[in-house]
Design a protein around this motif. Structure first.
Motif, mmCIF file in Angstrom:
data_model
loop_
_atom_site.group_PDB
_atom_site.id
_atom_site.type_symbol
_atom_site.label_atom_id
_atom_site.label_comp_id
_atom_site.label_asym_id
_atom_site.label_seq_id
_atom_site.Cartn_x
_atom_site.Cartn_y
_atom_site.Cartn_z
ATOM 1 N N TRP A 33 1.053 -1.095 0.154
ATOM 2 C CA TRP A 33 -0.017 0.257 0.231
ATOM 3 C C TRP A 33 0.861 1.379 -0.459
ATOM 4 O O TRP A 33 0.578 2.446 0.133
ATOM 5 C CB TRP A 33 -1.176 -0.178 1.383
ATOM 6 N N TYR A 34 2.548 1.073 0.460
ATOM 7 C CA TYR A 34 3.298 2.585 0.550
ATOM 8 C C TYR A 34 3.970 2.463 -1.244
ATOM 9 O O TYR A 34 4.752 2.977 -1.071
ATOM 10 C CB TYR A 34 3.839 2.231 1.174
ATOM 11 N N GLY A 35 4.104 0.989 -1.944
ATOM 12 C CA GLY A 35 4.499 0.910 -3.460
ATOM 13 C C GLY A 35 4.103 0.722 -3.866
ATOM 14 O O GLY A 35 3.256 1.784 -4.950
ATOM 15 N N LYS A 36 4.110 -0.341 -5.514
ATOM 16 C CA LYS A 36 2.971 -0.642 -6.245
ATOM 17 C C LYS A 36 1.782 -0.131 -6.165
ATOM 18 O O LYS A 36 1.099 0.138 -7.272
ATOM 19 C CB LYS A 36 3.112 -2.079 -6.725
ATOM 20 N N ASP A 37 1.076 0.011 -5.207
ATOM 21 C CA ASP A 37 -0.075 -0.406 -4.868
ATOM 22 C C ASP A 37 -0.944 1.183 -4.207
ATOM 23 O O ASP A 37 -1.824 1.213 -4.534
ATOM 24 C CB ASP A 37 -1.313 -0.817 -4.311
ATOM 25 N N SER A 38 0.028 2.123 -3.984
ATOM 26 C CA SER A 38 -0.052 2.732 -2.902
ATOM 27 C C SER A 38 -1.343 4.143 -3.617
ATOM 28 O O SER A 38 -2.187 4.837 -3.208
ATOM 29 C CB SER A 38 1.433 3.783 -3.012
ATOM 30 N N GLU A 39 -1.757 3.982 -5.399
ATOM 31 C CA GLU A 39 -2.083 5.282 -5.897
ATOM 32 C C GLU A 39 -3.201 4.211 -6.134
ATOM 33 O O GLU A 39 -4.402 4.918 -6.915
ATOM 34 C CB GLU A 39 -1.834 6.157 -7.000
ATOM 35 N N PHE A 40 -3.283 3.227 -5.899
ATOM 36 C CA PHE A 40 -4.972 2.311 -5.434
ATOM 37 C C PHE A 40 -6.021 3.430 -5.478
ATOM 38 O O PHE A 40 -5.841 3.087 -4.207
ATOM 39 C CB PHE A 40 -5.180 1.098 -5.167
ATOM 40 N N GLN A 41 -6.853 3.625 -6.228
ATOM 41 C CA GLN A 41 -8.503 3.846 -5.228
ATOM 42 C C GLN A 41 -8.580 3.134 -4.840
ATOM 43 O O GLN A 41 -9.908 1.949 -5.270
ATOM 44 C CB GLN A 41 -9.540 4.427 -6.650
ATOM 45 N N TRP A 42 -9.146 3.234 -3.555
ATOM 46 C CA TRP A 42 -9.885 2.892 -2.275
ATOM 47 C C TRP A 42 -10.613 2.697 -1.708
ATOM 48 O O TRP A 42 -10.950 4.276 -1.169
ATOM 49 C CB TRP A 42 -8.572 2.748 -1.704
ATOM 50 N N HIS A 43 -11.645 2.115 -1.945
ATOM 51 C CA HIS A 43 -13.586 2.752 -2.069
ATOM 52 C C HIS A 43 -13.336 2.659 -0.627
ATOM 53 O O HIS A 43 -14.400 1.932 -0.154
ATOM 54 C CB HIS A 43 -13.798 2.126 -2.747
ATOM 55 N N MET A 44 -13.492 3.338 0.577
ATOM 56 C CA MET A 44 -14.002 3.724 1.979
ATOM 57 C C MET A 44 -15.890 3.217 1.938
ATOM 58 O O MET A 44 -15.961 1.870 3.164
ATOM 59 C CB MET A 44 -13.866 4.423 3.042
ATOM 60 N N ASN A 45 -16.673 3.678 1.136
ATOM 61 C CA ASN A 45 -17.547 3.405 0.686
ATOM 62 C C ASN A 45 -18.151 4.310 -0.483
ATOM 63 O O ASN A 45 -17.068 4.073 -1.371
ATOM 64 C CB ASN A 45 -18.767 4.134 1.898
#
Length: 217
Positions: A33-45
């Motif tokens: 989450w701090y590397g390759k997937d750090s800018e992945f758009q995570w949906h809290m809701n």
């Protein structure tokens, strides 16, 4: 009183150590989450969407620690008898914040770190931990990361609550008594004798003198 201050200092030190340790573990197992997937758009809701690194840091790590902190602050509601309305309101607020933050933090970490303890739909091998040896991957996640992270905040909140509601009032009372000049007050009180009631009892000697005086007359 000094012994209590030392105990509070030790508890705060332990809480900081646990916090640093658990954050280190959290960054290690959530490195994606701090590397390759750090800018992945995570949906809290459906309405709150952000980069995964912020979701993991704020709604995962931070809220879990704050949940423990609020729980520690709310513990004063169960052990302190004398409380003002302001204190009661603060403790009730801390209690509900503790429930909300702890639940949100655990839920976020559980979703975002599922890849750690369930990699590619397979159960990963145990984690090698110094002293403890091979530890089941779920047990490592829960007992060596989530619990220390929450417990660090709990210790910090408990120590702060005890200091604010127990130690500090006693220190204030002691300082007031030490700085107050009671000698002058006692001296002034000895010069003024106010009687609220007068006893009707007579001593034995006074009674005898009165009888002799009556016999003479």
């Amino acid at each position: 009183m000094r012994g209590k201050q030392i105990a509070i200092g030790l508890i705060l030190t332990l809480s900081v150590v646990l916090l640093c340790y658990s954050l280190y573990i959290g960054v290690m197992i959530g490195a994606d989450w701090y590397g390759k997937d750090s800018e992945f758009q995570w949906h809290m809701n459906n309405y709150i969407v952000m980069d995964a690194k912020y979701a993991y840091s704020i709604f995962g790590l931070a809220t879990m620690a704050i949940g423990g902190l609020a729980t520690g602050l709310a513990m004063a509601a169960f052990f302190i008898v004398t409380k003002t309305k302001k204190h009661i309101l603060m403790l009730v607020t801390a209690f509900f914040v503790a429930i909300a933050m702890s639940g949100l933090g655990f839920n976020t970490l559980d979703f975002m770190l599922g890849s750690f303890y369930w990699t590619n739909m397979t159960y990963p091998p145990p984690v090698q931990v110094p002293v403890f040896g091979a530890v089941d991957v779920w047990n490592f996640y829960f007992f060596f990361f989530v619990v220390p992270l929450w417990f660090s905040g709990f210790l910090m909140g408990s120590a702060a609550s005890y200091y604010a509601y127990v130690v500090q009032p006693k220190q204030a009372a002691t300082a007031y008594v030490a700085n107050k000049n009671f000698g002058k007050m006692i001296a002034q009180a000895s010069l003024h004798k106010d009687y609220l009631a007068e006893s009707k009892a007579f001593s034995v000697t006074r009674k005898i003198i009165k009888e002799n005086f009556d016999n003479i007359n």
